[in-house]
Scaffold this active site. Structure first.
Site: not given
Ligand code: KIV
Length: 276
Positions: A49-50, A88, A118, A120, A186
């Site tokens: 989600d970055s 994510d 993934k 959190e 992280e």
């Molecule tokens: O959103 C993301 O890019 C991440 C990674 C940096 C682990 O969660």
């Protein structure tokens, strides 16, 4: 496995089985061309989600939507054949409870073909992880600094120093026990990352953690120098492509203004070239 040999994409159980073995290699990707570049070098590729901050100019990941994750997930899927695809779950798509999480995780898998999601959270997400895994959805957990919680964590701080260490360790134990096939650590202190790696039975994937983790992940635009708004301490720049790209754009702009582009080799004559 050499970087050039053709391999089949691993699945969640293959990744789990790499605990304690050759370190797992992972990067984020958001587009087809970038996914193609990393496919044969990575064990898994994460549509993080970055993407919200890296490609859409958001100031945090909180504004990222399911639609954005699906669109970028589909683009990355088109560029992968050898690396596993993980996507994510965005903020607000799973925290209400297991049913909401299942609905959205199943949608991500159905519409992108990703092999896992993934999410959190540690202890508080264990019930949801268990629910998803029991229903056929492999889950990679993400603990330590969880950027979707910056407003309650008070910013992008290191997590797990001193008397916080037990809580992060408890998170790692909880997600492993709930059935996650791996866990991203992280921004946790190196010693704590090593302790978690030694203790939990699933691979730990470090980002700002320790070289002793079972694998590493970085945001691709950080490590290639495309994202220059800020550089976290844990990022190593393997290339500086942002300034290189800007230099190319500046040269193009100058040539257009000087009418030296397009040149003779870039334009077409009014007669078709002869065939022979
Ligand atoms: O959103 C993301 O890019 C991440 C990674 C940096 C682990 O969660």
């Amino acid at each position: 496995m050499s970087a050039t040999a053709k391999k089949q994409a691993p699945n969640a159980e293959d990744i789990r089985a790499r605990k304690g073995g050759t370190p797992l290699v992972s990067l984020t990707a958001y587009t087809t061309p970038m996914a193609r570049l990393m496919d044969r070098h990575c064990d898994f590729v994460l549509v993080g989600d970055s993407v919200g901050m890296v490609l859409h100019g958001l100031t945090s990941t909180l504004g990222v939507t399911m639609e954005m994750m699906i669109m970028h997930g589909q683009a990355v899927a088109r560029g992968l054949s050898q690396a596993m695809l993980v996507i994510d779950m965005p903020f607000g798509s799973y925290e209400e409870g297991p049913q909401q999480a299942f609905r959205n995780a199943a949608r991500l898998m159905a519409e992108t073909g990703c092999a896992a999601v993934k999410l959190e959270g540690g202890v508080e997400m264990a019930e949801t992880i268990r629910f998803l895994v029991k229903r056929g959805i492999p889950v990679m957990a993400h603990i330590g600094l969880t950027p979707q919680s910056i407003n309650t964590l008070g910013g992008y701080k290191v997590q797990g120093r001193e008397d916080q260490a037990e809580a992060v360790l408890a998170d790692a134990r909880a997600v492993a026990e709930a059935g996650a096939f791996s866990v991203v650590l992280e921004k946790v202190p190196q010693k704590l990352a090593d302790k978690i790696t030694a203790e939990v039975a699933i691979p730990t994937i470090g980002i700002g953690a320790s070289a002793g983790c079972d694998g590493q992940i970085l945001v691709v635009d950080d490590m290639l120098g495309f994202f220059t708004a800020f550089k976290p301490k844990f990022v190593k720049r393997y290339a500086d492509l942002g300034p290189l790209a800007e230099a190319g754009i500046a040269e193009y702009a100058a040539e257009v203004r000087a009418r030296t582009f397009p040149a003779a080799e870039h334009v077409f004559s009014d007669q078709a070239p002869s065939k022979g």
